[in-house]
Design an enzyme around this catalytic site. Structure first.
Site, PDB file in Angstrom:
ATOM      1  N   ARG A  18     -64.805  -1.683  19.188  1.00  0.00           N
ATOM      2  CA  ARG A  18     -66.143  -1.080  19.164  1.00  0.00           C
ATOM      3  C   ARG A  18     -66.101   0.404  18.790  1.00  0.00           C
ATOM      4  O   ARG A  18     -66.877   0.857  17.954  1.00  0.00           O
ATOM      5  CB  ARG A  18     -66.851  -1.261  20.506  1.00  0.00           C
ATOM      6  CG  ARG A  18     -67.180  -2.725  20.811  1.00  0.00           C
ATOM      7  CD  ARG A  18     -67.753  -2.881  22.198  1.00  0.00           C
ATOM      8  NE  ARG A  18     -66.757  -2.418  23.175  1.00  0.00           N
ATOM      9  CZ  ARG A  18     -67.041  -1.970  24.384  1.00  0.00           C
ATOM     10  NH1 ARG A  18     -68.284  -1.926  24.809  1.00  0.00           N
ATOM     11  NH2 ARG A  18     -66.090  -1.583  25.204  1.00  0.00           N
ATOM     12  N   ASN A  36     -69.619  -5.802  22.988  1.00  0.00           N
ATOM     13  CA  ASN A  36     -68.862  -6.981  23.403  1.00  0.00           C
ATOM     14  C   ASN A  36     -69.826  -8.034  23.906  1.00  0.00           C
ATOM     15  O   ASN A  36     -70.895  -7.714  24.430  1.00  0.00           O
ATOM     16  CB  ASN A  36     -67.895  -6.631  24.539  1.00  0.00           C
ATOM     17  CG  ASN A  36     -66.692  -5.853  24.067  1.00  0.00           C
ATOM     18  OD1 ASN A  36     -66.356  -5.840  22.897  1.00  0.00           O
ATOM     19  ND2 ASN A  36     -66.021  -5.183  24.996  1.00  0.00           N
TER      20      ASN A  36
END
Length: 94
Positions: A18, A36
Site C-alpha cells: 500500500r 487491504n
C-alpha cells in the site's frame, strides 16, 4: 481521464504494497486510494491520464520487492475527479 478499480491477490499484505503504491501513484500523477481487504487481497482505485493509470496497472502486477502477485483483476469505472492518492483503512467486506 480514466479510472480503474483493481483487486490484487497473492502475498500482497505485510510487504509495504500500500505505501509503495501510494508513492508510485503520486510520482506519476495518479489519484485514488489503496487498502487491504480481510481476505488477504489489496484493493485500489487509480484515476488520471490513461498513460499514468496504465503504468500503475503494470506496476500492480509486480508491486514492491517483497510482494508475490498472483493476479490482478481490473474493472473500468467512471472517473470521479479525485485529486490525491491515499491509503485507506482495511475494508470490512471481503
Amino acid at each position: 481521464m480514466i479510472r480503474k478499480h483493481i483487486t490484487v491477490s497473492g502475498l500482497v499484505q505485510g510487504v509495504f504494497y500500500r505505501d509503495t503504491c501510494r508513492t508510485e501513484a503520486r510520482a506519476h500523477g495518479v489519484s485514488g486510494w489503496v487498502r487491504n481487504r480481510p481476505d488477504g487481497t489489496v484493493e485500489a482505485v487509480f484515476e488520471g491520464p490513461a498513460e499514468a493509470v496504465d503504468h500503475m496497472i503494470r506496476w500492480a502486477h509486480h508491486g514492491p520487492a517483497r510482494a508475490v502477485v498472483q493476479s490482478v483483476d481490473t474493472h473500468d469505472e467512471p472517473p470521479q475527479g479525485l485529486t490525491d492518492f491515499e491509503v485507506r483503512p482495511t475494508s470490512s467486506a471481503p
